[in-house]
Design an enzyme around this catalytic site. Structure first.
Site, PDB file in Angstrom:
ATOM      1  N   ASN A   7       0.859  -1.186   0.000  1.00  0.00           N
ATOM      2  CA  ASN A   7       0.000   0.000   0.000  1.00  0.00           C
ATOM      3  C   ASN A   7       0.899   1.240   0.000  1.00  0.00           C
ATOM      4  O   ASN A   7       1.679   1.450   0.929  1.00  0.00           O
ATOM      5  CB  ASN A   7      -0.888  -0.041   1.245  1.00  0.00           C
ATOM      6  CG  ASN A   7      -1.843   1.124   1.291  1.00  0.00           C
ATOM      7  OD1 ASN A   7      -1.449   2.243   1.020  1.00  0.00           O
ATOM      8  ND2 ASN A   7      -3.080   0.879   1.662  1.00  0.00           N
ATOM      9  N   HIS A  10       1.059   6.087   1.899  1.00  0.00           N
ATOM     10  CA  HIS A  10       1.815   6.948   2.826  1.00  0.00           C
ATOM     11  C   HIS A  10       2.880   7.773   2.114  1.00  0.00           C
ATOM     12  O   HIS A  10       3.327   8.789   2.634  1.00  0.00           O
ATOM     13  CB  HIS A  10       2.417   6.120   3.951  1.00  0.00           C
ATOM     14  CG  HIS A  10       1.353   5.514   4.813  1.00  0.00           C
ATOM     15  ND1 HIS A  10       0.540   6.274   5.609  1.00  0.00           N
ATOM     16  CD2 HIS A  10       0.931   4.241   4.945  1.00  0.00           C
ATOM     17  CE1 HIS A  10      -0.334   5.492   6.217  1.00  0.00           C
ATOM     18  NE2 HIS A  10      -0.119   4.260   5.821  1.00  0.00           N
ATOM     19  N   HIS A  52      -5.277   4.038  -2.372  1.00  0.00           N
ATOM     20  CA  HIS A  52      -6.604   4.432  -1.889  1.00  0.00           C
ATOM     21  C   HIS A  52      -6.864   5.870  -2.329  1.00  0.00           C
ATOM     22  O   HIS A  52      -6.183   6.787  -1.870  1.00  0.00           O
ATOM     23  CB  HIS A  52      -6.606   4.330  -0.353  1.00  0.00           C
ATOM     24  CG  HIS A  52      -7.927   4.634   0.283  1.00  0.00           C
ATOM     25  ND1 HIS A  52      -8.144   4.508   1.632  1.00  0.00           N
ATOM     26  CD2 HIS A  52      -9.110   5.070  -0.233  1.00  0.00           C
ATOM     27  CE1 HIS A  52      -9.389   4.842   1.920  1.00  0.00           C
ATOM     28  NE2 HIS A  52      -9.992   5.195   0.809  1.00  0.00           N
ATOM     29  N   ARG A  54      -9.147   8.695  -1.840  1.00  0.00           N
ATOM     30  CA  ARG A  54     -10.211   9.088  -0.900  1.00  0.00           C
ATOM     31  C   ARG A  54     -11.111  10.151  -1.506  1.00  0.00           C
ATOM     32  O   ARG A  54     -10.689  10.896  -2.391  1.00  0.00           O
ATOM     33  CB  ARG A  54      -9.591   9.634   0.394  1.00  0.00           C
ATOM     34  CG  ARG A  54      -9.035   8.546   1.275  1.00  0.00           C
ATOM     35  CD  ARG A  54      -8.502   9.146   2.569  1.00  0.00           C
ATOM     36  NE  ARG A  54      -8.178   8.091   3.516  1.00  0.00           N
ATOM     37  CZ  ARG A  54      -8.963   7.707   4.509  1.00  0.00           C
ATOM     38  NH1 ARG A  54     -10.116   8.304   4.737  1.00  0.00           N
ATOM     39  NH2 ARG A  54      -8.587   6.738   5.312  1.00  0.00           N
ATOM     40  N   ARG A  58      -7.140  13.271   0.003  1.00  0.00           N
ATOM     41  CA  ARG A  58      -6.139  13.800   0.945  1.00  0.00           C
ATOM     42  C   ARG A  58      -4.732  13.263   0.723  1.00  0.00           C
ATOM     43  O   ARG A  58      -3.774  13.832   1.176  1.00  0.00           O
ATOM     44  CB  ARG A  58      -6.579  13.588   2.382  1.00  0.00           C
ATOM     45  CG  ARG A  58      -6.355  12.193   2.908  1.00  0.00           C
ATOM     46  CD  ARG A  58      -6.486  12.185   4.394  1.00  0.00           C
ATOM     47  NE  ARG A  58      -7.878  12.166   4.783  1.00  0.00           N
ATOM     48  CZ  ARG A  58      -8.334  11.480   5.831  1.00  0.00           C
ATOM     49  NH1 ARG A  58      -7.500  10.817   6.582  1.00  0.00           N
ATOM     50  NH2 ARG A  58      -9.605  11.471   6.133  1.00  0.00           N
ATOM     51  N   HIS A  59      -4.618  12.103   0.075  1.00  0.00           N
ATOM     52  CA  HIS A  59      -3.250  11.657  -0.235  1.00  0.00           C
ATOM     53  C   HIS A  59      -3.099  11.276  -1.708  1.00  0.00           C
ATOM     54  O   HIS A  59      -2.614  12.083  -2.496  1.00  0.00           O
ATOM     55  CB  HIS A  59      -2.704  10.598   0.729  1.00  0.00           C
ATOM     56  CG  HIS A  59      -3.645   9.540   1.214  1.00  0.00           C
ATOM     57  ND1 HIS A  59      -4.372   8.751   0.382  1.00  0.00           N
ATOM     58  CD2 HIS A  59      -3.938   9.138   2.483  1.00  0.00           C
ATOM     59  CE1 HIS A  59      -5.069   7.892   1.107  1.00  0.00           C
ATOM     60  NE2 HIS A  59      -4.841   8.105   2.386  1.00  0.00           N
ATOM     61  N   THR A 110      -7.931   4.211   7.703  1.00  0.00           N
ATOM     62  CA  THR A 110      -9.191   3.462   7.683  1.00  0.00           C
ATOM     63  C   THR A 110      -9.394   2.767   9.030  1.00  0.00           C
ATOM     64  O   THR A 110      -8.580   1.939   9.437  1.00  0.00           O
ATOM     65  CB  THR A 110      -9.158   2.424   6.550  1.00  0.00           C
ATOM     66  OG1 THR A 110      -8.691   3.065   5.374  1.00  0.00           O
ATOM     67  CG2 THR A 110     -10.535   1.852   6.301  1.00  0.00           C
ATOM     68  N   GLU A 160     -11.291  -8.712   2.373  1.00  0.00           N
ATOM     69  CA  GLU A 160     -10.021  -8.437   3.050  1.00  0.00           C
ATOM     70  C   GLU A 160     -10.351  -8.293   4.529  1.00  0.00           C
ATOM     71  O   GLU A 160     -11.130  -7.413   4.921  1.00  0.00           O
ATOM     72  CB  GLU A 160      -9.373  -7.153   2.511  1.00  0.00           C
ATOM     73  CG  GLU A 160      -8.048  -6.867   3.231  1.00  0.00           C
ATOM     74  CD  GLU A 160      -7.264  -5.718   2.605  1.00  0.00           C
ATOM     75  OE1 GLU A 160      -7.354  -5.511   1.375  1.00  0.00           O
ATOM     76  OE2 GLU A 160      -6.552  -5.028   3.365  1.00  0.00           O
ATOM     77  N   HIS A 201      -3.922  -4.344   7.423  1.00  0.00           N
ATOM     78  CA  HIS A 201      -4.015  -3.184   8.311  1.00  0.00           C
ATOM     79  C   HIS A 201      -3.209  -3.427   9.582  1.00  0.00           C
ATOM     80  O   HIS A 201      -3.497  -4.347  10.333  1.00  0.00           O
ATOM     81  CB  HIS A 201      -5.459  -2.813   8.688  1.00  0.00           C
ATOM     82  CG  HIS A 201      -5.576  -1.351   9.005  1.00  0.00           C
ATOM     83  ND1 HIS A 201      -5.174  -0.798  10.188  1.00  0.00           N
ATOM     84  CD2 HIS A 201      -6.004  -0.314   8.248  1.00  0.00           C
ATOM     85  CE1 HIS A 201      -5.365   0.511  10.168  1.00  0.00           C
ATOM     86  NE2 HIS A 201      -5.858   0.833   8.990  1.00  0.00           N
TER      87      HIS A 201
HETATM   88  N1  PXP Z   1      -5.916  -2.686   3.806  1.00  0.00           N
HETATM   89  C1  PXP Z   1      -6.766  -1.621   3.734  1.00  0.00           C
HETATM   90  C2  PXP Z   1      -8.152  -1.842   3.228  1.00  0.00           C
HETATM   91  C3  PXP Z   1      -6.328  -0.328   4.080  1.00  0.00           C
HETATM   92  O1  PXP Z   1      -7.172   0.712   4.004  1.00  0.00           O
HETATM   93  C4  PXP Z   1      -4.991  -0.172   4.506  1.00  0.00           C
HETATM   94  C5  PXP Z   1      -4.466   1.193   4.830  1.00  0.00           C
HETATM   95  O2  PXP Z   1      -5.198   1.845   5.724  1.00  0.00           O
HETATM   96  C6  PXP Z   1      -4.168  -1.291   4.574  1.00  0.00           C
HETATM   97  C7  PXP Z   1      -4.655  -2.540   4.210  1.00  0.00           C
HETATM   98  C8  PXP Z   1      -2.740  -1.183   4.993  1.00  0.00           C
HETATM   99  O3  PXP Z   1      -2.655  -0.838   6.354  1.00  0.00           O
HETATM  100  P1  PXP Z   1      -1.253  -0.385   6.932  1.00  0.00           P
HETATM  101  O4  PXP Z   1      -0.891   0.898   6.285  1.00  0.00           O
HETATM  102  O5  PXP Z   1      -1.532  -0.248   8.403  1.00  0.00           O
HETATM  103  O6  PXP Z   1      -0.276  -1.474   6.629  1.00  0.00           O
END
Ligand code: PXP
Length: 243
Positions: A7, A10, A52, A54, A58-59, A110, A160, A201
């Protein structure tokens, strides 16, 4: 072997912290570039990239997704909310898969899974729209059998499982075992319903040793911890080169 989806959000968060007004441009002084970091992650072995977009942008910006797609080497898992505007946008971007997530403008990241039970009709319509375009949909849900059953009922091929509670419980062995059992039940229920089960997550380099015992999960989606480690391990090189 569990696949790794990286992901990349960030990276965009860091860019927005300084260059929000120039976020649609790239190159020159606008850095870091989420598309370039996604390609780097692919070169390093990521099995897929998650972005993602949004509602409040925002990112990740739509332009980031479009540019990444121009030179994509793996596959794009696009996260969007259930709003009709975002479903339309996701359809137009033609990702390899879509993950439907809850969105609350006040949250930092999230928080909590999507309430498929409470949004059954909208979820069904979204899944139908993506299925018509041959795009598999994943519902980002808490490991709750009712949410899994609702996801299967609307014929979402994937889910997921939200691993945030497990990640937060990790320092406490008793709580960790309890949260792991909840995830394991979620995985087993999902598989028995014929769903592909992904998870993500809050997974980091430590708790992944426990998370990977969910050995029938197809893919982990991991962002924050990978980006943190890249800062930690890249800082020495960055300082010495600048020096
Ligand atoms: N899965 C989903 C659906 C997410 O929205 C996110 C990011 O918020 C992640 C996985 C990855 O989470 P993390 O950044 O905490 O690894």
């Amino acid at each position: 072997m569990i696949l790794l989806g990286v992901n990349i959000d960030h990276v965009a968060t860091l860019r927005q912290a300084r260059y929000r007004d120039e976020a649609n441009t790239h190159g020159g002084f606008v850095e870091p570039d989420p598309a370039a970091m996604a390609w780097l992650a692919e070169d390093a072995g990521a099995d897929g990239i998650t972005m993602h977009v949004r509602e409040d942008r925002r990112h990740v910006q739509v332009e980031d997704v479009q540019r990444y797609l121009e030179r994509k080497k793996t596959r794009l898992n696009l996260e969007v909310s259930l709003s009709s505007e975002m479903v339309e946008l996701a359809l137009s971007l033609k990702p390899d898969s879509v993950c439907l997530v809850p969105e609350n403008r006040m949250e930092v990241t999230t928080e909590g899974g999507l309430d498929v039970v409470g949004n059954l009709q909208r979820s069904r319509e979204a899944v139908e729209a993506f299925t018509q375009q041959n795009i598999p949909t994943s519902m980002f849900i808490d490991p709750d059998p009712l949410q899994l059953e609702a996801s299967a009922k609307i014929e979402s091929p994937w889910v997921e499982l939200h691993t945030g509670s497990f990640a937060r419980a990790w320092p406490n062995p008793e709580m960790r075992d309890k949260e792991f059992s909840t995830l394991k039940v979620g995985m087993d229920v999902g598989l028995s319903l014929g769903l592909q089960v992904n998870a993500g997550h809050g997974i980091n380099y430590e708790n992944v040793t426990g998370a990977k015992k969910l050995n029938k999960v197809t893919e982990f989606n991991i962002g924050h911890s990978i980006i943190c480690r890249s800062i930690e391990h890249g800082l020495s090189e960055a300082v010495s080169t600048m020096r």
